[in-house]
Design a protein around this motif. Structure first.
Motif, PDB file in Angstrom:
ATOM      1  N   MET A 134       0.846  -1.191   0.000  1.00  0.00           N
ATOM      2  CA  MET A 134       0.000   0.000   0.000  1.00  0.00           C
ATOM      3  C   MET A 134       0.884   1.245   0.000  1.00  0.00           C
ATOM      4  N   GLU A 135       1.487   1.531  -1.137  1.00  0.00           N
ATOM      5  CA  GLU A 135       2.468   2.604  -1.227  1.00  0.00           C
ATOM      6  C   GLU A 135       1.828   3.982  -1.281  1.00  0.00           C
ATOM      7  N   LYS A 136       0.514   4.060  -1.514  1.00  0.00           N
ATOM      8  CA  LYS A 136      -0.138   5.350  -1.655  1.00  0.00           C
ATOM      9  C   LYS A 136      -0.573   5.950  -0.325  1.00  0.00           C
ATOM     10  N   LEU A 137      -0.314   5.265   0.773  1.00  0.00           N
ATOM     11  CA  LEU A 137      -0.794   5.724   2.075  1.00  0.00           C
ATOM     12  C   LEU A 137       0.374   6.001   3.015  1.00  0.00           C
ATOM     13  N   ILE A 138       0.380   7.199   3.608  1.00  0.00           N
ATOM     14  CA  ILE A 138       1.366   7.611   4.600  1.00  0.00           C
ATOM     15  C   ILE A 138       0.712   7.541   5.976  1.00  0.00           C
ATOM     16  N   GLY A 139       1.472   7.157   6.992  1.00  0.00           N
ATOM     17  CA  GLY A 139       0.933   7.053   8.341  1.00  0.00           C
ATOM     18  C   GLY A 139       1.427   8.161   9.253  1.00  0.00           C
ATOM     19  N   VAL A 140       0.523   8.712  10.059  1.00  0.00           N
ATOM     20  CA  VAL A 140       0.871   9.691  11.088  1.00  0.00           C
ATOM     21  C   VAL A 140       0.232   9.249  12.399  1.00  0.00           C
ATOM     22  N   ILE A 141       1.049   9.026  13.424  1.00  0.00           N
ATOM     23  CA  ILE A 141       0.548   8.718  14.763  1.00  0.00           C
ATOM     24  C   ILE A 141       0.661  10.001  15.571  1.00  0.00           C
ATOM     25  N   GLN A 142      -0.462  10.645  15.767  1.00  0.00           N
ATOM     26  CA  GLN A 142      -0.508  11.960  16.393  1.00  0.00           C
ATOM     27  C   GLN A 142      -0.817  11.805  17.877  1.00  0.00           C
ATOM     28  N   ILE A 143       0.243  11.830  18.698  1.00  0.00           N
ATOM     29  CA  ILE A 143       0.039  11.637  20.136  1.00  0.00           C
ATOM     30  C   ILE A 143       0.227  12.934  20.925  1.00  0.00           C
ATOM     31  N   ASP A 144       0.470  14.038  20.216  1.00  0.00           N
ATOM     32  CA  ASP A 144       0.650  15.312  20.904  1.00  0.00           C
ATOM     33  C   ASP A 144      -0.623  15.726  21.627  1.00  0.00           C
ATOM     34  N   GLY A 145      -1.772  15.490  21.005  1.00  0.00           N
ATOM     35  CA  GLY A 145      -3.026  15.938  21.592  1.00  0.00           C
ATOM     36  C   GLY A 145      -3.606  15.006  22.633  1.00  0.00           C
ATOM     37  N   GLU A 146      -2.967  13.863  22.869  1.00  0.00           N
ATOM     38  CA  GLU A 146      -3.494  12.912  23.841  1.00  0.00           C
ATOM     39  C   GLU A 146      -3.137  13.357  25.257  1.00  0.00           C
ATOM     40  N   ILE A 147      -4.143  13.466  26.093  1.00  0.00           N
ATOM     41  CA  ILE A 147      -3.941  13.918  27.475  1.00  0.00           C
ATOM     42  C   ILE A 147      -3.478  12.731  28.316  1.00  0.00           C
ATOM     43  N   ASP A 148      -2.487  12.965  29.156  1.00  0.00           N
ATOM     44  CA  ASP A 148      -1.975  11.901  30.027  1.00  0.00           C
ATOM     45  C   ASP A 148      -2.938  11.705  31.201  1.00  0.00           C
ATOM     46  N   LEU A 149      -3.767  10.668  31.099  1.00  0.00           N
ATOM     47  CA  LEU A 149      -4.792  10.421  32.111  1.00  0.00           C
ATOM     48  C   LEU A 149      -4.517   9.175  32.940  1.00  0.00           C
ATOM     49  N   LEU A 150      -3.347   8.572  32.772  1.00  0.00           N
ATOM     50  CA  LEU A 150      -3.073   7.321  33.459  1.00  0.00           C
ATOM     51  C   LEU A 150      -2.256   7.526  34.735  1.00  0.00           C
ATOM     52  N   LYS A 151      -2.418   8.674  35.343  1.00  0.00           N
ATOM     53  CA  LYS A 151      -1.851   8.974  36.665  1.00  0.00           C
ATOM     54  C   LYS A 151      -0.366   8.611  36.752  1.00  0.00           C
ATOM     55  N   GLU A 152       0.000   7.781  37.729  1.00  0.00           N
ATOM     56  CA  GLU A 152       1.413   7.467  37.951  1.00  0.00           C
ATOM     57  C   GLU A 152       2.079   6.833  36.739  1.00  0.00           C
ATOM     58  N   LEU A 153       1.312   6.165  35.887  1.00  0.00           N
ATOM     59  CA  LEU A 153       1.895   5.495  34.722  1.00  0.00           C
ATOM     60  C   LEU A 153       2.385   6.490  33.673  1.00  0.00           C
ATOM     61  N   THR A 154       1.899   7.730  33.749  1.00  0.00           N
ATOM     62  CA  THR A 154       2.344   8.747  32.792  1.00  0.00           C
ATOM     63  C   THR A 154       3.082   9.896  33.485  1.00  0.00           C
ATOM     64  N   TYR A 155       3.601   9.641  34.684  1.00  0.00           N
ATOM     65  CA  TYR A 155       4.452  10.642  35.329  1.00  0.00           C
ATOM     66  C   TYR A 155       5.729  10.875  34.525  1.00  0.00           C
ATOM     67  N   PHE A 156       6.302   9.794  33.991  1.00  0.00           N
ATOM     68  CA  PHE A 156       7.614   9.878  33.354  1.00  0.00           C
ATOM     69  C   PHE A 156       7.590   9.486  31.884  1.00  0.00           C
ATOM     70  N   ARG A 157       6.419   9.264  31.324  1.00  0.00           N
ATOM     71  CA  ARG A 157       6.316   8.857  29.914  1.00  0.00           C
ATOM     72  C   ARG A 157       4.994   9.353  29.352  1.00  0.00           C
ATOM     73  N   CYS A 158       4.919   9.447  28.030  1.00  0.00           N
ATOM     74  CA  CYS A 158       3.650   9.777  27.394  1.00  0.00           C
ATOM     75  C   CYS A 158       2.764   8.524  27.357  1.00  0.00           C
ATOM     76  N   GLY A 159       1.491   8.698  27.131  1.00  0.00           N
ATOM     77  CA  GLY A 159       0.556   7.585  27.155  1.00  0.00           C
ATOM     78  C   GLY A 159       0.882   6.510  26.142  1.00  0.00           C
ATOM     79  N   ALA A 160       1.409   6.897  24.980  1.00  0.00           N
ATOM     80  CA  ALA A 160       1.730   5.927  23.930  1.00  0.00           C
ATOM     81  C   ALA A 160       2.807   4.948  24.359  1.00  0.00           C
ATOM     82  N   ALA A 161       3.628   5.323  25.340  1.00  0.00           N
ATOM     83  CA  ALA A 161       4.728   4.471  25.792  1.00  0.00           C
ATOM     84  C   ALA A 161       4.359   3.621  26.999  1.00  0.00           C
ATOM     85  N   VAL A 162       3.111   3.679  27.462  1.00  0.00           N
ATOM     86  CA  VAL A 162       2.701   2.902  28.631  1.00  0.00           C
ATOM     87  C   VAL A 162       2.680   1.409  28.290  1.00  0.00           C
ATOM     88  N   PRO A 163       3.290   0.553  29.110  1.00  0.00           N
ATOM     89  CA  PRO A 163       3.277  -0.897  28.847  1.00  0.00           C
ATOM     90  C   PRO A 163       1.868  -1.465  28.897  1.00  0.00           C
TER      91      PRO A 163
END
Length: 368
Positions: free
Chosen positions: A1-30
């Motif tokens: 599928m060469e005609k499609l480019i991907g963008v993962i936009q995590i800038d607008g995601e609010i960190d709502l996972l309390k202690e799990l997002t103290y030191f990382r963004c939500g996308a990096a939560v295990p």
């Protein structure tokens, strides 16, 4: 599928996972004993043959960059294209862009140099295993300006209330996107748009001092754009709170749920770790749990999720809990309805008990 480019936009995601997002963004939560939340959307893109993928992030992205690296686990370490991690780089003193439009404006080269004619834009907190090729074909067949992906849910859960919903006509055309708590058409924060139209909308919004591409570029222009919907009916977990994170994590202990996400579709890739198989001693008891490699189990583990390198000492008990990488639980300790972040050391004979709707959480690198 060469005609499609991907963008993962995590800038607008609010960190709502309390202690799990103290030191990382939500996308990096295990999640799921060996993955990070971003692994799912990234693997979906790779499995759908996208070759140019950008990650737009603004803060707390060190852990994310360490996890993604060059993109090799996803076969994205390429001479041309591949994975681009694009944190803020605002060097143009004449730049008037704000909000998430800054990413699209300041990283315009990513779009102009990419070979794709269309762009898939997603977030990271909707966990699923979706084939974007089917969505893209639907987009081309309908001739839509924008195709948004949604799931009609039978019962709204607490995590759905704050999510955006689609108001649709019988043909699937999007009439409005709201946060109506009675609407069951949950928008999955994923949509496809032609690259030329995307850049046109970015310029349109910046010229009018707007900040958000989806709200100000697409929703505000529903009257003049053909915005159609694509219905997805597979596994979906919306992770936007500790309650939803714990609930959907623990649901993976049900083999049918686990199979929906991992076994019946394309594989989910992640950063590999060279760990030995889990070691179970004679005193070990493990029931109904998801345990990653590299663990040492001497005590009791019941209905829990253990990430790599966890050590449960003899006479320690872990029930209905999530224990992340390299945690060590010493003898005589009891954990129940607990979430431990990475590198936690639990001293002997300690007891920590939470509730399923409000688990006890410990931020990483603590000694208790």
């Amino acid at each position: 599928m060469e005609k499609l480019i991907g963008v993962i936009q995590i800038d607008g995601e609010i960190d709502l996972l309390k202690e799990l997002t103290y030191f990382r963004c939500g996308a990096a939560v295990p999640f799921g004993s060996r993955y990070r939340m971003i692994d799912f959307v990234l693997s979906n893109m790779v499995n759908s043959h996208l070759q140019d993928i950008a990650v737009f992030t603004r803060q707390k992205y060190r852990s994310l960059m360490d996890h993604l690296g060059t993109g090799k686990p996803w076969d994205l370490d390429r001479k041309r294209g591949g994975l681009f991690i694009l944190p803020p780089d605002w060097n143009d003193p004449t730049d008037l862009s704000r909000g998430d439009l800054q990413h699209f404006h300041n990283n315009r080269d990513f779009f102009t140099r990419g070979l794709g004619e269309y762009v898939l834009i997603t977030g990271s907190h909707h966990i699923c295993n979706i084939d974007y090729r089917k969505v893209f074909q639907h987009h081309l067949n309908t001739g839509a300006d924008v195709t948004v992906i949604y799931q009609p849910v039978s019962h709204l859960q607490s995590e759905h209330f704050t999510e955006k919903k689609l108001e649709l006509d019988p043909s699937g055309k999007v009439l409005n996107i709201t946060t109506d708590t009675n609407n069951k058409n949950v928008f999955m924060d994923m949509y496809i748009i032609k690259k030329s139209l995307l850049l046109e909308l970015v310029d349109y919004c910046i010229a009018r001092k707007k900040e958000n591409l989806l709200l100000d570029g697409i929703i505000a222009n529903l009257h003049r754009l053909s915005v159609l919907s694509y219905e997805y009916n597979g596994y979906l977990a919306v992770i936007n709170s500790i309650e939803s994170y714990y609930k959907h994590s623990m649901s993976l202990l049900d083999i049918d749920v686990y199979a929906q996400l991992f076994l019946n579709r394309k594989p989910i890739y992640t950063k590999p770790k060279d760990e030995p198989p889990t070691k179970y001693t004679k005193s070990a008891v493990a029931k109904g749990s998801l345990i990653a490699n590299g663990c040492v189990i001497e005590g009791t583990v019941e209905n829990s999720i253990l990430f790599r390198g966890v050590h449960i000492h003899k006479d320690a008990i872990v029930r209905n809990s999530i224990v992340m990488q390299r945690c060590e639980i010493l003898q005589g300790s009891l954990l129940q309805n607990v979430i431990l972040d990475k590198d936690i050391f639990i001293s002997p004979d300690r007891t920590f008990i939470g509730a399923p709707e409000n688990p006890y959480i410990v931020a990483k690198r603590k000694v208790l």
